[in-house]
Design an enzyme around this catalytic site. Structure first.
Site, PDB file in Angstrom:
ATOM      1  N   HIS A  13       4.995  -3.166  -7.211  1.00 51.25           N
ATOM      2  CA  HIS A  13       5.302  -2.171  -6.163  1.00 51.25           C
ATOM      3  C   HIS A  13       4.824  -2.696  -4.821  1.00 51.25           C
ATOM      4  O   HIS A  13       3.619  -2.718  -4.548  1.00 51.25           O
ATOM      5  CB  HIS A  13       4.606  -0.841  -6.478  1.00 51.25           C
ATOM      6  CG  HIS A  13       4.897   0.248  -5.492  1.00 51.25           C
ATOM      7  ND1 HIS A  13       5.184   1.541  -5.888  1.00 51.25           N
ATOM      8  CD2 HIS A  13       4.944   0.265  -4.135  1.00 51.25           C
ATOM      9  CE1 HIS A  13       5.398   2.287  -4.813  1.00 51.25           C
ATOM     10  NE2 HIS A  13       5.251   1.529  -3.730  1.00 51.25           N
ATOM     11  N   HIS A  15       5.837  -3.042  -0.366  1.00 52.66           N
ATOM     12  CA  HIS A  15       6.684  -2.910   0.827  1.00 52.66           C
ATOM     13  C   HIS A  15       6.506  -4.186   1.642  1.00 52.66           C
ATOM     14  O   HIS A  15       5.400  -4.446   2.129  1.00 52.66           O
ATOM     15  CB  HIS A  15       6.237  -1.708   1.659  1.00 52.66           C
ATOM     16  CG  HIS A  15       6.245  -0.433   0.886  1.00 52.66           C
ATOM     17  ND1 HIS A  15       7.299   0.447   0.913  1.00 52.66           N
ATOM     18  CD2 HIS A  15       5.330   0.104   0.026  1.00 52.66           C
ATOM     19  CE1 HIS A  15       7.031   1.479   0.111  1.00 52.66           C
ATOM     20  NE2 HIS A  15       5.844   1.291  -0.435  1.00 52.66           N
ATOM     21  N   LYS A  99      14.529   3.830  -6.891  1.00 50.85           N
ATOM     22  CA  LYS A  99      13.310   4.516  -6.446  1.00 50.85           C
ATOM     23  C   LYS A  99      13.647   5.939  -6.024  1.00 50.85           C
ATOM     24  O   LYS A  99      14.540   6.161  -5.198  1.00 50.85           O
ATOM     25  CB  LYS A  99      12.694   3.759  -5.269  1.00 50.85           C
ATOM     26  CG  LYS A  99      11.450   4.403  -4.661  1.00 50.85           C
ATOM     27  CD  LYS A  99      10.214   4.276  -5.564  1.00 50.85           C
ATOM     28  CE  LYS A  99       9.020   5.043  -5.025  1.00 50.85           C
ATOM     29  NZ  LYS A  99       8.257   4.328  -4.029  1.00 50.85           N
ATOM     30  N   HIS A 136       8.041   8.251  -6.702  1.00 45.31           N
ATOM     31  CA  HIS A 136       6.945   8.681  -5.824  1.00 45.31           C
ATOM     32  C   HIS A 136       6.645  10.122  -6.243  1.00 45.31           C
ATOM     33  O   HIS A 136       7.391  11.043  -5.907  1.00 45.31           O
ATOM     34  CB  HIS A 136       7.333   8.606  -4.344  1.00 45.31           C
ATOM     35  CG  HIS A 136       6.192   8.973  -3.446  1.00 45.31           C
ATOM     36  ND1 HIS A 136       5.534   8.062  -2.658  1.00 45.31           N
ATOM     37  CD2 HIS A 136       5.560  10.158  -3.252  1.00 45.31           C
ATOM     38  CE1 HIS A 136       4.551   8.670  -2.011  1.00 45.31           C
ATOM     39  NE2 HIS A 136       4.544   9.941  -2.355  1.00 45.31           N
ATOM     40  N   HIS A 174       1.893   4.353  -8.111  1.00 47.12           N
ATOM     41  CA  HIS A 174       0.609   4.597  -7.453  1.00 47.12           C
ATOM     42  C   HIS A 174      -0.051   5.905  -7.895  1.00 47.12           C
ATOM     43  O   HIS A 174      -0.224   6.823  -7.102  1.00 47.12           O
ATOM     44  CB  HIS A 174       0.720   4.538  -5.928  1.00 47.12           C
ATOM     45  CG  HIS A 174       1.954   5.172  -5.328  1.00 47.12           C
ATOM     46  ND1 HIS A 174       2.331   6.474  -5.559  1.00 47.12           N
ATOM     47  CD2 HIS A 174       2.900   4.669  -4.511  1.00 47.12           C
ATOM     48  CE1 HIS A 174       3.437   6.735  -4.898  1.00 47.12           C
ATOM     49  NE2 HIS A 174       3.812   5.667  -4.260  1.00 47.12           N
ATOM     50  N   ASP A 247       1.333  -1.416  -3.753  1.00 48.62           N
ATOM     51  CA  ASP A 247       1.806  -0.513  -2.702  1.00 48.62           C
ATOM     52  C   ASP A 247       1.345  -0.998  -1.333  1.00 48.62           C
ATOM     53  O   ASP A 247       1.152  -0.200  -0.414  1.00 48.62           O
ATOM     54  CB  ASP A 247       1.358   0.930  -2.952  1.00 48.62           C
ATOM     55  CG  ASP A 247       2.191   1.922  -2.137  1.00 48.62           C
ATOM     56  OD1 ASP A 247       3.294   1.572  -1.693  1.00 48.62           O
ATOM     57  OD2 ASP A 247       1.711   3.057  -1.935  1.00 48.62           O
TER      58      ASP A 247
END
Ligand code: DOR
Ligand code: ZN
Length: 341
Positions: A13, A15, A99, A136, A174, A247
């Site tokens: 995971h 970004h 996602k 999420h 997360h 994350d």
């Protein structure tokens, strides 16, 4: 000199953004990890296979020369996603998951899903085409306390999703609460969870005690100490349902140190070192390899990596800044250092 050699890990995971930030952060991830699940919450979001393939090319061209790193692309699920797109994603060798962002839950989630029941046909298609759903897991209800949003999401939505789509593979991203950990432990083997370094290392005092510290603000927000303990226990248990997902979510410093600061901690610069710190504190360094290098690959039905990385017990100080991004624990010491990768 004490060293720790493990099979090269993957980050399930992350970004990495695009443009200038991508060029700053990607070398950090590519140095540590063989593969990473790339989050699709760009502006605009990555909703189609065609967009993901363009984004993948941008990532590949930002890699340092000689880097061996594979970005595993994901698509952003919206109410407008079509079943044809899900089929196309399943047929693409580069798309690994969808996602689900509840609309408004976090950074660039405006295009997310407002009504989970309305996307049931899409969840059925993901189940049919065996594409994992990455979640999420927070409700966005204004009336729900921010510290309760994950627990309420699990009760209100995740329980139903797992019941109604028993063959859908789900990653609860997360996780931050003991309730989420317990849910994942008790549910079928089709659910797993990623755990970030910040949620293993810090509780909510890190954001709020002794002054407000925006670089510790991420979503889901850090919780109280009992939850951190539950996460440590899960991550170091050897239970294959829990694996590494940093994350890492870079924002420039001006957007973090702001009257309305962005959510996200930048950890890719030293992800393994941060996890090693947490596992060592729990006297569980022997459990790091499974968590970091085996269980995620197994869940995604991908081969485990075969080469290794080595960390050395060595104190170093985290820089105050990488370009204009303030890293997690900026200016503080870490006691493990990646030495061969
Ligand atoms: O803290 C976060 N930052 N949580 C998320 O879910 C998104 C992420 C981001 O993209 O900045
Ligand atoms: Zn994220």
């Amino acid at each position: 000199m004490k060293t720790l050699t493990i099979i090269r890990p993957d980050d399930w995971h992350i970004h990495v953004r695009n443009g200038v930030i991508l060029k700053t952060v990607l070398p950090h991830t590519a140095q540590q990890f063989a593969r990473a699940i790339i989050m699709p919450n760009l502006k605009p979001p990555v909703t189609t296979v065609a967009q993901a393939l363009v984004y993948r090319e941008e990532i590949l061209s930002a890699l340092p020369q000689g880097a061996k790193f594979t970005p595993l692309m994901t698509l952003y699920l919206t109410a407008a996603t079509t079943i044809a797109e899900i089929k196309a994603a399943a047929e693409s060798e580069h798309i690994y998951a969808f996602k689900l962002y509840p609309a408004g839950a976090t950074t660039n989630s405006d295009a997310g899903v407002a009504d989970i029941n309305a996307i049931y046909p899409l969840l059925a298609a993901l189940e049919k085409y065996a594409l994992p759903l990455l979640v999420h897991g927070e409700v966005t209800d204004d009336n729900c306390d921010i510290f309760d949003r994950e627990r309420v999401f699990v009760d209100r939505h995740l329980t139903a999703i797992m019941r109604d789509f028993p063959h859908l593979r789900v990653v609860l991203e997360h996780v931050t609460t003991s309730e989420a950990v317990q849910f994942v432990e008790a549910a079928s083997d089709n659910i797993a969870a990623t755990i970030t370094p910040q949620h293993l290392l810090f509780n909510r005092n890190a954001i709020l005690a002794g002054g407000i510290k925006p670089h510790y603000y991420c979503l889901p927000i850090l919780k109280r100490e009992t939850h951190r303990q539950a996460l440590i226990k899960a991550a170091t248990s050897g239970n294959a349902k829990f694996f590494l997902g940093t994350d890492s979510a870079p924002h420039t410093r001006d957007l973090k140190e702001n009257a309305c600061g962005c959510a996200g901690c930048y950890s890719a610069f030293g992800a393994l070192e941060l996890y090693a710190e947490a596992f060592e504190q729990a006297d569980a360094l022997d459990k790091l390899e499974g968590f970091a290098s085996f269980y995620g690959a197994d869940f995604y039905r991908l081969p485990r990596n075969t080469d290794t990385i080595t960390l050395e017990k060595q104190t170093w100080t985290i820089p105050h800044t990488y370009s204009d991004i303030t890293p997690l624990k900026a200016g503080e010491n870490l006691s493990w250092k990646l030495v061969s990768a």
